[in-house]
Scaffold this motif. Structure first.
Motif, PDB file in Angstrom:
ATOM      1  N   LEU A   1      14.861  36.925  -4.731  1.00 52.49           N
ATOM      2  CA  LEU A   1      16.182  37.144  -5.312  1.00 52.49           C
ATOM      3  C   LEU A   1      16.042  37.785  -6.688  1.00 52.49           C
ATOM      4  O   LEU A   1      15.064  37.541  -7.397  1.00 52.49           O
ATOM      5  N   ILE A   2      17.017  38.588  -7.050  1.00 48.74           N
ATOM      6  CA  ILE A   2      17.107  39.116  -8.414  1.00 48.74           C
ATOM      7  C   ILE A   2      18.329  38.473  -9.053  1.00 48.74           C
ATOM      8  O   ILE A   2      19.459  38.731  -8.643  1.00 48.74           O
ATOM      9  N   ARG A   3      18.105  37.615 -10.026  1.00 51.55           N
ATOM     10  CA  ARG A   3      19.219  36.930 -10.687  1.00 51.55           C
ATOM     11  C   ARG A   3      19.868  37.865 -11.713  1.00 51.55           C
ATOM     12  O   ARG A   3      19.209  38.323 -12.635  1.00 51.55           O
ATOM     13  N   ALA A   4      21.149  38.108 -11.538  1.00 42.73           N
ATOM     14  CA  ALA A   4      21.877  38.990 -12.452  1.00 42.73           C
ATOM     15  C   ALA A   4      22.982  38.246 -13.189  1.00 42.73           C
ATOM     16  O   ALA A   4      23.792  38.855 -13.878  1.00 42.73           O
ATOM     17  N   ASN A   5      23.013  36.926 -13.066  1.00 41.81           N
ATOM     18  CA  ASN A   5      24.122  36.166 -13.654  1.00 41.81           C
ATOM     19  C   ASN A   5      24.040  36.068 -15.167  1.00 41.81           C
ATOM     20  O   ASN A   5      25.062  36.000 -15.850  1.00 41.81           O
TER      21      ASN A   5
ATOM     22  N   ILE B   1      27.539  29.997  -7.655  1.00 44.23           N
ATOM     23  CA  ILE B   1      26.671  31.087  -7.197  1.00 44.23           C
ATOM     24  C   ILE B   1      25.244  30.883  -7.692  1.00 44.23           C
ATOM     25  O   ILE B   1      24.272  31.050  -6.939  1.00 44.23           O
ATOM     26  N   ALA B   2      25.105  30.505  -8.974  1.00 39.99           N
ATOM     27  CA  ALA B   2      23.770  30.267  -9.529  1.00 39.99           C
ATOM     28  C   ALA B   2      23.104  29.073  -8.854  1.00 39.99           C
ATOM     29  O   ALA B   2      21.889  29.080  -8.593  1.00 39.99           O
ATOM     30  N   ILE B   3      23.885  28.038  -8.558  1.00 37.85           N
ATOM     31  CA  ILE B   3      23.342  26.856  -7.879  1.00 37.85           C
ATOM     32  C   ILE B   3      22.862  27.223  -6.477  1.00 37.85           C
ATOM     33  O   ILE B   3      21.783  26.818  -6.036  1.00 37.85           O
ATOM     34  N   ARG B   4      23.678  28.030  -5.772  1.00 35.27           N
ATOM     35  CA  ARG B   4      23.297  28.458  -4.427  1.00 35.27           C
ATOM     36  C   ARG B   4      22.049  29.339  -4.473  1.00 35.27           C
ATOM     37  O   ARG B   4      21.166  29.237  -3.600  1.00 35.27           O
ATOM     38  N   ALA B   5      21.937  30.174  -5.490  1.00 37.69           N
ATOM     39  CA  ALA B   5      20.759  31.031  -5.635  1.00 37.69           C
ATOM     40  C   ALA B   5      19.495  30.191  -5.786  1.00 37.69           C
ATOM     41  O   ALA B   5      18.446  30.509  -5.204  1.00 37.69           O
ATOM     42  N   ALA B   6      19.582  29.111  -6.556  1.00 31.23           N
ATOM     43  CA  ALA B   6      18.427  28.227  -6.746  1.00 31.23           C
ATOM     44  C   ALA B   6      18.020  27.579  -5.424  1.00 31.23           C
ATOM     45  O   ALA B   6      16.821  27.423  -5.131  1.00 31.23           O
ATOM     46  N   GLU B   7      19.010  27.216  -4.619  1.00 23.56           N
ATOM     47  CA  GLU B   7      18.716  26.627  -3.313  1.00 23.56           C
ATOM     48  C   GLU B   7      18.007  27.636  -2.407  1.00 23.56           C
ATOM     49  O   GLU B   7      17.036  27.299  -1.712  1.00 23.56           O
ATOM     50  N   ILE B   8      18.486  28.879  -2.420  1.00 22.80           N
ATOM     51  CA  ILE B   8      17.873  29.923  -1.589  1.00 22.80           C
ATOM     52  C   ILE B   8      16.443  30.200  -2.041  1.00 22.80           C
ATOM     53  O   ILE B   8      15.540  30.396  -1.220  1.00 22.80           O
ATOM     54  N   GLU B   9      16.218  30.198  -3.361  1.00 13.10           N
ATOM     55  CA  GLU B   9      14.868  30.436  -3.876  1.00 13.10           C
ATOM     56  C   GLU B   9      13.893  29.386  -3.364  1.00 13.10           C
ATOM     57  O   GLU B   9      12.735  29.698  -3.051  1.00 13.10           O
TER      58      GLU B   9
END
Length: 249
Positions: free
Chosen positions: A57-61, A34-42
């Motif tokens: 995005l708001i990272r909540a991990n 999920i964190a890896i995918r978030a970085a890609e989206i950013e």
């Protein structure tokens, strides 16, 4: 890549097959897919032609208050670090007197009055003394600075303790009881060290309390597979938010 002296052919030294199996088995959810995918989206959001119905995005991990913009940096800590790193700043009127006194106290305890000098293995004594005094004030119980060991963050402190409790029994691994749910540092470190994880479940219906019957059940189920050495109680609870556990039993 490495050239084989025997055959002269090229071969990869590090592959998934040749890596330490304990490392491969590590799971660290907050840094996972999920964190890896978030970085890609950013990265995609930086492009004007992205197709997402949002702009950030708001990272909540990881519960990073600073990254979310919900916590203002603590001025005192930053002034103190700045003063210790560059003492001439203390000659300016821009820093309050209490900061200057704290900086002087720490630098006086450092070899050559330098923050970069080597320290005693347990950490700088004056810091350990301050911690001991704080524990005494907080708990009303004397604390000995010689019994305090400073670590560069809680992660290395936990890892050090886990290494200390490992037994020398070659037939059975050490066992550590860990709460479920828990912060993944524990299960990841146990996997890395080859320590057997004894999972016990927190009582969700009772505000994530530790349940003695559940502890006994988990221990009895797994004690034949390992040598139980310790129990992890995360207080305050992470990620449950439980503020105080009733651990008198």
């Amino acid at each position: 890549m490495m050239i084989s002296e025997t055959h002269g052919n090229q071969s990869k030294i590090l592959t998934i097959e040749s890596l330490n199996r304990r490392i491969i088995a590590i799971k660290y959810a907050i840094r996972g897919p999920i964190a890896i995918r978030a970085a890609e989206i950013e990265q995609q959001l930086k492009k004007d032609d992205h197709n997402f119905p949002f702009d950030h995005l708001i990272r909540a991990n990881a519960g990073d208050c600073h990254a979310s913009g919900n916590q203002v940096p603590i001025t005192y800590i930053r002034q103190f670090i700045a003063g210790c790193s560059y003492p001439p700043l203390m000659e300016t009127p821009d820093f309050p007197l209490d900061i200057k006194c704290k900086v002087e106290s720490l630098l006086s305890a450092c070899g050559g009055r330098s923050l970069g000098s080597y320290t005693e293995a347990p950490g700088i004594f004056t810091i350990r003394q301050d911690i001991a005094d704080y524990i005494h004030r907080r708990d009303g119980h004397p604390s000995n600075p010689e019994d305090i060991y400073l670590c560069d963050g809680v992660t290395n402190g936990i890892r050090t303790v886990l290494k200390l409790i490992m037994n020398n029994d070659l037939k059975k691994p050490s066992g550590v009881m860990t709460p479920i749910p828990q912060f993944p540092l524990y299960s990841a470190t146990l996997s890395e060290y080859g320590i057997y994880e004894i999972e016990y479940y927190l009582d969700e219906d009772n505000n994530w309390e530790v349940n003695m019957e559940e502890l006994e059940k988990a221990l009895n189920k797994e004690k034949d597979n390992c040598v139980p050495r310790c129990i992890v109680v995360i207080n305050p609870g992470n990620p449950t938010g439980k503020k105080r556990f009733s651990i008198k039993n």
